[in-house]
Design a protein around this motif. Structure first.
Motif, PDB file in Angstrom:
ATOM      1  N   VAL A   1       0.836  -1.198   0.000  1.00  0.00           N
ATOM      2  CA  VAL A   1       0.000   0.000   0.000  1.00  0.00           C
ATOM      3  C   VAL A   1       0.875   1.252   0.000  1.00  0.00           C
ATOM      4  CG1 VAL A   1      -1.711   1.315   1.316  1.00  0.00           C
ATOM      5  CG2 VAL A   1      -1.977  -1.161   1.056  1.00  0.00           C
ATOM      6  N   LEU A   2       1.957   1.222   0.757  1.00  0.00           N
ATOM      7  CA  LEU A   2       2.876   2.363   0.785  1.00  0.00           C
ATOM      8  C   LEU A   2       3.523   2.574  -0.586  1.00  0.00           C
ATOM      9  CD1 LEU A   2       4.199   4.619   2.410  1.00  0.00           C
ATOM     10  CD2 LEU A   2       5.972   2.985   3.083  1.00  0.00           C
ATOM     11  N   LYS A   3       3.888   1.505  -1.268  1.00  0.00           N
ATOM     12  CA  LYS A   3       4.446   1.613  -2.624  1.00  0.00           C
ATOM     13  C   LYS A   3       3.435   2.264  -3.567  1.00  0.00           C
ATOM     14  CE  LYS A   3       7.695  -2.254  -2.712  1.00  0.00           C
ATOM     15  NZ  LYS A   3       8.027  -3.534  -3.367  1.00  0.00           N
ATOM     16  N   TRP A   4       2.176   1.843  -3.460  1.00  0.00           N
ATOM     17  CA  TRP A   4       1.127   2.423  -4.300  1.00  0.00           C
ATOM     18  C   TRP A   4       0.976   3.923  -4.022  1.00  0.00           C
ATOM     19  CZ3 TRP A   4      -3.056  -1.744  -2.911  1.00  0.00           C
ATOM     20  CH2 TRP A   4      -2.773  -2.938  -3.590  1.00  0.00           C
ATOM     21  N   LYS A   5       0.912   4.265  -2.741  1.00  0.00           N
ATOM     22  CA  LYS A   5       0.749   5.674  -2.340  1.00  0.00           C
ATOM     23  C   LYS A   5       1.917   6.511  -2.843  1.00  0.00           C
ATOM     24  CE  LYS A   5       0.024   8.512   1.818  1.00  0.00           C
ATOM     25  NZ  LYS A   5      -1.005   9.358   1.270  1.00  0.00           N
ATOM     26  N   ASN A   6       3.132   6.014  -2.665  1.00  0.00           N
ATOM     27  CA  ASN A   6       4.314   6.738  -3.137  1.00  0.00           C
ATOM     28  C   ASN A   6       4.320   6.877  -4.656  1.00  0.00           C
ATOM     29  OD1 ASN A   6       5.239   7.079  -0.522  1.00  0.00           O
ATOM     30  ND2 ASN A   6       6.592   5.309  -0.595  1.00  0.00           N
ATOM     31  N   ALA A   7       3.859   5.843  -5.356  1.00  0.00           N
ATOM     32  CA  ALA A   7       3.802   5.900  -6.817  1.00  0.00           C
ATOM     33  C   ALA A   7       2.787   6.953  -7.267  1.00  0.00           C
ATOM     34  CB  ALA A   7       3.450   4.532  -7.394  1.00  0.00           C
ATOM     35  N   LEU A   8       1.638   6.994  -6.619  1.00  0.00           N
ATOM     36  CA  LEU A   8       0.633   8.002  -6.964  1.00  0.00           C
ATOM     37  C   LEU A   8       1.160   9.408  -6.705  1.00  0.00           C
ATOM     38  CD1 LEU A   8      -2.542   6.276  -5.474  1.00  0.00           C
ATOM     39  CD2 LEU A   8      -2.090   6.709  -7.905  1.00  0.00           C
ATOM     40  N   THR A   9       1.743   9.591  -5.543  1.00  0.00           N
ATOM     41  CA  THR A   9       2.273  10.905  -5.184  1.00  0.00           C
ATOM     42  C   THR A   9       3.391  11.324  -6.138  1.00  0.00           C
ATOM     43  OG1 THR A   9       1.702  10.534  -2.873  1.00  0.00           O
ATOM     44  CG2 THR A   9       3.309  12.254  -3.323  1.00  0.00           C
ATOM     45  N   GLY A  10       4.318  10.412  -6.395  1.00  0.00           N
ATOM     46  CA  GLY A  10       5.437  10.729  -7.287  1.00  0.00           C
ATOM     47  C   GLY A  10       4.995  11.062  -8.702  1.00  0.00           C
ATOM     48  N   THR A  11       4.060  10.302  -9.236  1.00  0.00           N
ATOM     49  CA  THR A  11       3.606  10.540 -10.600  1.00  0.00           C
ATOM     50  C   THR A  11       2.821  11.842 -10.697  1.00  0.00           C
ATOM     51  OG1 THR A  11       3.415   8.143 -10.860  1.00  0.00           O
ATOM     52  CG2 THR A  11       2.447   9.483 -12.588  1.00  0.00           C
ATOM     53  N   SER A  12       2.104  12.197  -9.633  1.00  0.00           N
ATOM     54  CA  SER A  12       1.300  13.429  -9.665  1.00  0.00           C
ATOM     55  C   SER A  12       2.167  14.678  -9.764  1.00  0.00           C
ATOM     56  CB  SER A  12       0.414  13.515  -8.424  1.00  0.00           C
ATOM     57  OG  SER A  12       1.173  13.806  -7.270  1.00  0.00           O
ATOM     58  N   HIS A  13       3.438  14.558  -9.430  1.00  0.00           N
ATOM     59  CA  HIS A  13       4.359  15.700  -9.508  1.00  0.00           C
ATOM     60  C   HIS A  13       4.997  15.852 -10.891  1.00  0.00           C
ATOM     61  CE1 HIS A  13       4.241  17.017  -5.348  1.00  0.00           C
ATOM     62  NE2 HIS A  13       4.323  15.747  -4.960  1.00  0.00           N
ATOM     63  N   LEU A  14       4.814  14.867 -11.763  1.00  0.00           N
ATOM     64  CA  LEU A  14       5.396  14.942 -13.104  1.00  0.00           C
ATOM     65  C   LEU A  14       4.567  15.859 -13.990  1.00  0.00           C
ATOM     66  CD1 LEU A  14       6.166  11.151 -13.704  1.00  0.00           C
ATOM     67  CD2 LEU A  14       7.777  12.940 -12.993  1.00  0.00           C
ATOM     68  N   ALA A  15       5.218  16.500 -14.933  1.00  0.00           N
ATOM     69  CA  ALA A  15       4.490  17.332 -15.894  1.00  0.00           C
ATOM     70  C   ALA A  15       3.593  16.427 -16.714  1.00  0.00           C
ATOM     71  CB  ALA A  15       5.470  18.070 -16.803  1.00  0.00           C
ATOM     72  N   GLY A  16       2.336  16.812 -16.835  1.00  0.00           N
ATOM     73  CA  GLY A  16       1.385  15.990 -17.566  1.00  0.00           C
ATOM     74  C   GLY A  16       0.296  16.825 -18.197  1.00  0.00           C
ATOM     75  N   LEU A  17      -0.791  16.164 -18.558  1.00  0.00           N
ATOM     76  CA  LEU A  17      -1.919  16.814 -19.208  1.00  0.00           C
ATOM     77  C   LEU A  17      -3.158  16.660 -18.348  1.00  0.00           C
ATOM     78  CD1 LEU A  17      -1.242  15.216 -22.695  1.00  0.00           C
ATOM     79  CD2 LEU A  17      -0.709  17.564 -22.032  1.00  0.00           C
ATOM     80  N   GLU A  18      -3.955  17.727 -18.258  1.00  0.00           N
ATOM     81  CA  GLU A  18      -5.205  17.683 -17.503  1.00  0.00           C
ATOM     82  C   GLU A  18      -6.369  17.812 -18.467  1.00  0.00           C
ATOM     83  OE1 GLU A  18      -5.502  19.965 -13.774  1.00  0.00           O
ATOM     84  OE2 GLU A  18      -3.415  20.539 -14.157  1.00  0.00           O
ATOM     85  N   SER A  19      -7.356  16.918 -18.342  1.00  0.00           N
ATOM     86  CA  SER A  19      -8.491  16.921 -19.262  1.00  0.00           C
ATOM     87  C   SER A  19      -9.272  18.237 -19.207  1.00  0.00           C
ATOM     88  CB  SER A  19      -9.439  15.759 -18.974  1.00  0.00           C
ATOM     89  OG  SER A  19     -10.027  15.878 -17.711  1.00  0.00           O
ATOM     90  N   THR A  20      -9.248  18.906 -18.075  1.00  0.00           N
ATOM     91  CA  THR A  20      -9.964  20.184 -17.988  1.00  0.00           C
ATOM     92  C   THR A  20      -9.294  21.258 -18.818  1.00  0.00           C
ATOM     93  OG1 THR A  20      -8.704  20.789 -15.995  1.00  0.00           O
ATOM     94  CG2 THR A  20     -10.846  19.708 -15.666  1.00  0.00           C
ATOM     95  N   LYS A  21      -8.073  20.996 -19.266  1.00  0.00           N
ATOM     96  CA  LYS A  21      -7.342  21.961 -20.087  1.00  0.00           C
ATOM     97  C   LYS A  21      -7.202  21.526 -21.533  1.00  0.00           C
ATOM     98  CE  LYS A  21      -4.943  23.592 -16.022  1.00  0.00           C
ATOM     99  NZ  LYS A  21      -3.704  23.766 -15.306  1.00  0.00           N
ATOM    100  N   PHE A  22      -7.863  20.361 -21.905  1.00  0.00           N
ATOM    101  CA  PHE A  22      -7.846  19.909 -23.299  1.00  0.00           C
ATOM    102  C   PHE A  22      -8.680  20.860 -24.130  1.00  0.00           C
ATOM    103  CE2 PHE A  22      -7.504  15.085 -22.135  1.00  0.00           C
ATOM    104  CZ  PHE A  22      -6.231  15.281 -21.705  1.00  0.00           C
ATOM    105  N   ARG A  23      -8.291  21.023 -25.361  1.00  0.00           N
ATOM    106  CA  ARG A  23      -9.097  21.849 -26.267  1.00  0.00           C
ATOM    107  C   ARG A  23     -10.004  20.987 -27.072  1.00  0.00           C
ATOM    108  NH1 ARG A  23      -5.811  26.829 -28.547  1.00  0.00           N
ATOM    109  NH2 ARG A  23      -5.050  27.552 -26.578  1.00  0.00           N
TER     110      ARG A  23
END
Length: 160
Positions: A138-160
């Motif tokens: 569970v800690l690995k999953w949580k860390n993976a979610l947190t770590g990936t959320s800090h990467l530059a990505g795309l948000e659907s609310t900002k799609f054209r």
């Protein structure tokens, strides 16, 4: 695990997603754009995992053999142990092989993923209860979610 892309060799892109949320919408359009239109070898799991199934070696090899992983976070993504196990492997490949990881926040914000909040967090809380005896996982999953959320990505609310 079968794939609608070629069954052997490495892929340029691996798609990590919660099938129930995005398979018949965003993910199939993305796959079509990459694989069919742009001829970019893209892995998409087209069968899904059944309850109790483990991630196959073929799926893990597809992750490891890809140059890029696109992680599509959606409202119920964090309720899937398979999505989370794939994510842990993806980040392992990022750290050891330099794999590029591109997060897509589809109907959720990076903050929802980072802090496991709102609908996104509800699924994760339920999964944590199921795996109380496996706190390290569970800690690995949580860390993976947190770590990936800090990467530059795309948000659907900002799609054209």
């Amino acid at each position: 695990m079968a794939s609608s892309s070629s069954s052997s060799g490495n892929y340029e892109v691996f798609l990590n997603f919660r099938g129930e949320d995005t398979r018949r919408s965003f993910t199939c359009y993305l796959y079509d754009a990459l694989n069919e239109r742009k001829k970019i070898r893209t892995f998409i799991d087209d069968e899904g995992l059944g309850r109790g199934d483990e991630i196959s070696d073929a799926l893990l090899n597809a992750i490891q053999g890809s140059k890029i992983s696109v992680v599509i976070f959606s409202k119920d993504y964090a309720s899937s142990k398979w999505c989370l196990n794939e994510l842990v492997k993806i980040l392992e490949c990022k750290n050891t092989n330099g794999q590029i990881v591109i997060p897509v926040f589809y109907g959720v914000s990076p903050s929802n993923v980072r802090h496991q909040e709102e609908t996104f967090g509800n699924g994760f809380k339920e999964l944590k209860k199921q795996f109380e005896e496996k706190a390290e996982m569970v800690l690995k999953w949580k860390n993976a979610l947190t770590g990936t959320s800090h990467l530059a990505g795309l948000e659907s609310t900002k799609f054209r």
